[in-house]
Design a protein around this motif. Structure first.
Motif, PDB file in Angstrom:
ATOM      1  N   ALA A 166      61.566  62.744  74.047  1.00 54.32           N
ATOM      2  CA  ALA A 166      62.754  61.930  73.800  1.00 54.32           C
ATOM      3  C   ALA A 166      62.826  60.773  74.789  1.00 54.32           C
ATOM      4  CB  ALA A 166      64.009  62.782  73.876  1.00 54.32           C
ATOM      5  N   ASP A 192      60.564  58.114  73.581  1.00 56.14           N
ATOM      6  CA  ASP A 192      61.170  57.444  72.423  1.00 56.14           C
ATOM      7  C   ASP A 192      62.259  56.481  72.862  1.00 56.14           C
ATOM      8  OD1 ASP A 192      59.495  58.832  70.712  1.00 56.14           O
ATOM      9  OD2 ASP A 192      61.012  60.337  70.180  1.00 56.14           O
ATOM     10  N   ASP A 193      63.075  56.901  73.821  1.00 52.75           N
ATOM     11  CA  ASP A 193      64.134  56.034  74.348  1.00 52.75           C
ATOM     12  C   ASP A 193      63.549  54.793  74.999  1.00 52.75           C
ATOM     13  OD1 ASP A 193      66.075  57.789  73.483  1.00 52.75           O
ATOM     14  OD2 ASP A 193      66.400  58.698  75.461  1.00 52.75           O
TER      15      ASP A 193
END
Length: 87
Positions: A2, A5-6
């Motif tokens: 994550a 992805d951020d």
């Protein structure tokens, strides 16, 4: 994952923001007669990064920028917003 992805979304957003700012700046300069569109387009389309893995992607981005500039110019021309020397 994550976090990665951020970070990717952050970079993508930054790229889009810088692109929009650059297009606005180029349009303003063009409307004031401070740049020659054909020379700018030729320079953008001629840019190369031969030793970089991103060369192909960068060239595609430059071509996209030129298309955006041409479309914006055509729109201004239709609305009668180009300086007299550019009509």
């Amino acid at each position: 994952m994550a976090d990665q992805d951020d970070r990717l979304l952050t970079v993508e957003g930054q790229i889009h923001a810088l692109t929009r700012a650059w297009l606005c700046l180029a349009a303003q300069m063009e409307m004031r007669g401070e740049l020659e569109p054909e020379k700018l387009e030729a320079s953008l389309l001629g840019a190369r990064w031969p030793q970089a893995e991103f060369d192909h992607s960068a060239q595609q981005t430059m071509a996209h920028l030129v298309c955006q500039l041409v479309a914006a110019r055509a729109s201004r021309q239709r609305r009668g917003q180009l300086p007299a020397h550019q009509v």
